[in-house]
Design a protein around this motif. Structure first.
Motif, PDB file in Angstrom:
ATOM      1  N   THR A 431       0.851  -1.189   0.000  1.00  0.00           N
ATOM      2  CA  THR A 431       0.000   0.000   0.000  1.00  0.00           C
ATOM      3  C   THR A 431       0.882   1.232   0.000  1.00  0.00           C
ATOM      4  N   PHE A 432       0.578   2.143  -0.910  1.00  0.00           N
ATOM      5  CA  PHE A 432       1.351   3.378  -1.034  1.00  0.00           C
ATOM      6  C   PHE A 432       0.381   4.532  -1.189  1.00  0.00           C
ATOM      7  N   ASN A 433       0.462   5.499  -0.274  1.00  0.00           N
ATOM      8  CA  ASN A 433      -0.421   6.663  -0.297  1.00  0.00           C
ATOM      9  C   ASN A 433      -1.893   6.274  -0.309  1.00  0.00           C
ATOM     10  N   GLY A 434      -2.219   5.239   0.450  1.00  0.00           N
ATOM     11  CA  GLY A 434      -3.613   4.847   0.602  1.00  0.00           C
ATOM     12  C   GLY A 434      -4.145   3.910  -0.459  1.00  0.00           C
ATOM     13  N   THR A 435      -3.363   3.610  -1.478  1.00  0.00           N
ATOM     14  CA  THR A 435      -3.791   2.705  -2.543  1.00  0.00           C
ATOM     15  C   THR A 435      -3.010   1.399  -2.458  1.00  0.00           C
ATOM     16  N   THR A 436      -3.703   0.275  -2.593  1.00  0.00           N
ATOM     17  CA  THR A 436      -3.060  -1.035  -2.529  1.00  0.00           C
ATOM     18  C   THR A 436      -2.762  -1.535  -3.937  1.00  0.00           C
ATOM     19  N   TYR A 437      -1.576  -2.033  -4.119  1.00  0.00           N
ATOM     20  CA  TYR A 437      -1.120  -2.541  -5.409  1.00  0.00           C
ATOM     21  C   TYR A 437      -0.778  -4.022  -5.273  1.00  0.00           C
ATOM     22  N   THR A 438      -1.005  -4.781  -6.350  1.00  0.00           N
ATOM     23  CA  THR A 438      -0.811  -6.226  -6.330  1.00  0.00           C
ATOM     24  C   THR A 438       0.078  -6.649  -7.487  1.00  0.00           C
ATOM     25  N   LEU A 439       0.953  -7.597  -7.211  1.00  0.00           N
ATOM     26  CA  LEU A 439       1.819  -8.183  -8.238  1.00  0.00           C
ATOM     27  C   LEU A 439       1.620  -9.695  -8.222  1.00  0.00           C
ATOM     28  N   ALA A 440       0.879 -10.205  -9.194  1.00  0.00           N
ATOM     29  CA  ALA A 440       0.594 -11.637  -9.286  1.00  0.00           C
ATOM     30  C   ALA A 440       1.718 -12.352 -10.033  1.00  0.00           C
ATOM     31  N   PRO A 441       1.853 -13.673  -9.847  1.00  0.00           N
ATOM     32  CA  PRO A 441       2.946 -14.404 -10.502  1.00  0.00           C
ATOM     33  C   PRO A 441       2.954 -14.286 -12.023  1.00  0.00           C
ATOM     34  N   ASN A 442       1.780 -14.153 -12.621  1.00  0.00           N
ATOM     35  CA  ASN A 442       1.707 -14.062 -14.084  1.00  0.00           C
ATOM     36  C   ASN A 442       1.646 -12.626 -14.590  1.00  0.00           C
ATOM     37  N   SER A 443       1.966 -11.663 -13.744  1.00  0.00           N
ATOM     38  CA  SER A 443       1.829 -10.252 -14.115  1.00  0.00           C
ATOM     39  C   SER A 443       2.878  -9.818 -15.131  1.00  0.00           C
ATOM     40  N   ASP A 444       2.451  -8.961 -16.063  1.00  0.00           N
ATOM     41  CA  ASP A 444       3.379  -8.340 -17.003  1.00  0.00           C
ATOM     42  C   ASP A 444       4.298  -7.338 -16.302  1.00  0.00           C
ATOM     43  N   ARG A 445       3.961  -6.955 -15.077  1.00  0.00           N
ATOM     44  CA  ARG A 445       4.729  -5.934 -14.371  1.00  0.00           C
ATOM     45  C   ARG A 445       6.079  -6.444 -13.858  1.00  0.00           C
ATOM     46  N   TYR A 446       6.358  -7.720 -14.050  1.00  0.00           N
ATOM     47  CA  TYR A 446       7.701  -8.221 -13.759  1.00  0.00           C
ATOM     48  C   TYR A 446       8.701  -7.765 -14.819  1.00  0.00           C
ATOM     49  N   VAL A 447       8.191  -7.123 -15.856  1.00  0.00           N
ATOM     50  CA  VAL A 447       9.037  -6.567 -16.908  1.00  0.00           C
ATOM     51  C   VAL A 447       8.861  -5.052 -16.881  1.00  0.00           C
ATOM     52  N   PHE A 448       9.959  -4.315 -16.749  1.00  0.00           N
ATOM     53  CA  PHE A 448       9.856  -2.861 -16.695  1.00  0.00           C
ATOM     54  C   PHE A 448       9.420  -2.303 -18.047  1.00  0.00           C
ATOM     55  N   PRO A 449       8.622  -1.240 -18.040  1.00  0.00           N
ATOM     56  CA  PRO A 449       8.176  -0.634 -19.303  1.00  0.00           C
ATOM     57  C   PRO A 449       9.303   0.118 -20.005  1.00  0.00           C
ATOM     58  N   ILE A 450       9.254   0.108 -21.320  1.00  0.00           N
ATOM     59  CA  ILE A 450      10.165   0.924 -22.122  1.00  0.00           C
ATOM     60  C   ILE A 450       9.539   2.308 -22.267  1.00  0.00           C
ATOM     61  N   ALA A 451      10.298   3.331 -21.983  1.00  0.00           N
ATOM     62  CA  ALA A 451       9.760   4.695 -21.965  1.00  0.00           C
ATOM     63  C   ALA A 451       9.131   5.059 -23.309  1.00  0.00           C
ATOM     64  N   GLN A 452       7.969   5.691 -23.243  1.00  0.00           N
ATOM     65  CA  GLN A 452       7.263   6.081 -24.463  1.00  0.00           C
ATOM     66  C   GLN A 452       8.075   7.073 -25.285  1.00  0.00           C
ATOM     67  N   SER A 453       8.873   7.903 -24.623  1.00  0.00           N
ATOM     68  CA  SER A 453       9.695   8.865 -25.373  1.00  0.00           C
ATOM     69  C   SER A 453      10.677   8.138 -26.288  1.00  0.00           C
ATOM     70  N   LEU A 454      11.185   6.973 -25.864  1.00  0.00           N
ATOM     71  CA  LEU A 454      12.083   6.191 -26.713  1.00  0.00           C
ATOM     72  C   LEU A 454      11.335   5.628 -27.912  1.00  0.00           C
ATOM     73  N   ILE A 455      10.131   5.133 -27.669  1.00  0.00           N
ATOM     74  CA  ILE A 455       9.327   4.556 -28.748  1.00  0.00           C
ATOM     75  C   ILE A 455       8.885   5.641 -29.724  1.00  0.00           C
ATOM     76  N   ASN A 456       8.581   6.831 -29.208  1.00  0.00           N
ATOM     77  CA  ASN A 456       8.175   7.931 -30.095  1.00  0.00           C
ATOM     78  C   ASN A 456       9.277   8.281 -31.078  1.00  0.00           C
ATOM     79  N   PHE A 457      10.526   8.248 -30.626  1.00  0.00           N
ATOM     80  CA  PHE A 457      11.641   8.528 -31.512  1.00  0.00           C
ATOM     81  C   PHE A 457      11.871   7.401 -32.508  1.00  0.00           C
ATOM     82  N   ASN A 458      11.595   6.172 -32.087  1.00  0.00           N
ATOM     83  CA  ASN A 458      11.906   5.005 -32.921  1.00  0.00           C
ATOM     84  C   ASN A 458      10.772   3.997 -32.857  1.00  0.00           C
TER      85      ASN A 458
END
Length: 465
Positions: A431-458
């Motif tokens: 829980t962070f700032n009153g909101t609870t977050y969950t990370l399940a074993p099959n979650s895509d969040r085990y992979v960090f996102p690639i910044a949109q600014s990088l994708i916008n350039f390429n």
């Protein structure tokens, strides 16, 4: 589609590369000439261009737990810290396109390392000097490049699974210093193949050890290979290379003989006998408010209060600032320098312990754990660890990894590789700032996102789910 110079996604990396070109292209003064091998030695000695690793892993791991309002308010009230809170809560976006902090400095810094290495690897063959001198410098650059790709693939790609690695998206695989190549992502398997090739091809030309831990050696290459194979779930090869690394570097610091660590009684990172290759997290130390690591209750329970890693490397929250409670990681401030996240002697020992546990050899698994633990307690507090079964031994190895490596990125890597094993599979919540977050074993969040600014350039750079 091919990228062009103006739209290159690795803008920062390109600037560094351009700087490298200037460094070896000053012919008029007669000192730095591109065909002189000594200049590449100077470039490798500038360790700031080769030590950087991504600095996001610890925030995402279960080793920290930010529960104090003072800290959470500071982190959420300033856009400068958005990446910290976003990685801590496993968000699908870490860097908001169009904001003042839209660039992923972790990605850029690691590709800076790769482009510096590519400059050396590709240009050195045409320089003067002996074949032996050139081979040694190329080998050092290959070790640095392998380390950069290993950390990147464990940040921005799925964990390695043999059945899917050849199709899972990896990273742009850049092995030359040109800025006109495709940025389509190679597969995870291709990235690991490159890492292994760089390391194995470098071994013959490297010295057994180096004067400073910032410079790669045979021990460094072996240790990187051990780490690489562990995260490929190839425990036999991981054990083999851990053995080779330990045959050259095997000293442990005796924490039981220290009452308090300072910059004068604890070895500096560059000469610390436990460090096999010095690497630093991007952004440097995070031992100051508000980004200091507050250790989770679960980790603290594993450590216990007689473990010297608890007594020497952590402090009460009041040491960090008013409104801070619990225990915080403090080693960096105590010794006055940023934590090492590169391979180490303890890591090699615990790789061996895991190998034996996974091969039903409880005796040797405990032998290697206890060789480490002997140096982590005062003599009067040390009690040898035992295990009742191979499964119990493996659980104890993983717990010991948490005790030894907190604040040093490897817990997040372990969470990724172990999430498919029933014995270690779990759903994480925070829980962070009153909101609870969950990370399940099959979650895509085990992979960090690639910044949109990088994708916008390429647009060739495919996003993560």
């Amino acid at each position: 589609m091919k990228i062009n110079y103006k739209a290159i996604v690795f803008a920062a990396a390109a600037l560094v590369f351009a700087g490298c070109q200037k460094f070896v292209d000053i012919k008029t003064q007669g000192n730095l000439v591109p065909n002189q091998t000594i200049n590449y030695r100077y470039l490798l000695n500038n360790t700031s261009g080769f030590e950087t690793n991504p600095g996001l892993f610890d925030m995402a791991s279960d080793d920290i737990n930010l529960t104090d309002a003072t800290q959470t308010t500071s982190l959420s009230g300033n856009a400068f810290y958005y990446w910290y809170a976003a990685s801590y809560t496993w968000q699908p976006v870490f860097y908001v396109a169009g904001s003042t902090n839209e660039n992923d400095l972790n990605w850029n810094a690691s590709y800076n390392v790769i482009l510096n290495c590519n400059t050396i690897i590709n240009e050195l063959p045409g320089s003067d000097g002996t074949a032996q001198e050139k081979a040694a410098l190329i080998a050092e650059a290959k070790v640095h490049r392998a380390d950069a790709y290993l950390t990147l693939v464990n940040a921005y790609a799925k964990p390695y699974h043999m059945a899917t690695a050849s199709t899972d998206l990896g990273l742009p695989l850049l092995t030359a210093q040109t800025v006109s190549q495709s940025l389509k992502r190679a597969s995870v398997q291709q990235i690991y193949n490159q890492i292994i090739d760089d390391l194995t091809s470098s071994i013959a030309a490297l010295p057994n050890t180096q004067q400073y831990n910032t410079l790669p050696s045979k021990a460094s290459a072996y240790a990187e290979l051990a780490r690489c194979y562990l995260y490929m779930n190839n425990y036999a090869e991981a054990n083999r290379y851990a053995d080779l690394a330990l045959s050259l570097r095997n000293t442990l610091n005796d924490l039981g003989a220290i009452t308090a660590i300072t910059s004068t009684n604890y070895p500096r990172r560059i000469v610390d006998p436990e460090v096999i290759l010095s690497k630093l997290p991007n952004g440097g130390t995070l031992a100051w408010a508000p980004t200091a690591f507050k250790l989770s209750d679960e980790l603290l329970a594993l450590l216990g209060t007689v473990d010297q890693r608890y007594n020497l490397f952590t402090v009460p929250g009041a040491t960090i600032g008013t409104g801070y409670t619990g225990r915080f990681f403090y080693k960096e401030r105590s010794i006055g320098e940023t934590r090492n996240v590169g391979p180490s002697v303890p890591e090699m020992m615990l790789i061996k312990a895991e190998y034996y546990a996974r091969n039903n050899d409880v005796t040797n698994a405990m032998l290697w754990i206890n060789r480490l633990r002997e140096k982590r307690f005062k003599p009067t507090d040390y009690v040898p660890m035992t295990a009742s079964s191979p499964a119990d031994a493996l659980a104890k190895v993983i717990e010991e990894r948490r005790r030894e490596f907190f604040g040093r990125m490897l817990r997040w890597w372990d969470m990724r590789r172990l999430k498919s094993e029933p014995a270690f599979q779990r759903t994480y919540t925070r829980t962070f700032n009153g909101t609870t977050y969950t990370l399940a074993p099959n979650s895509d969040r085990y992979v960090f996102p690639i910044a949109q600014s990088l994708i916008n350039f390429n647009p060739e750079l495919e996003p993560n789910p």
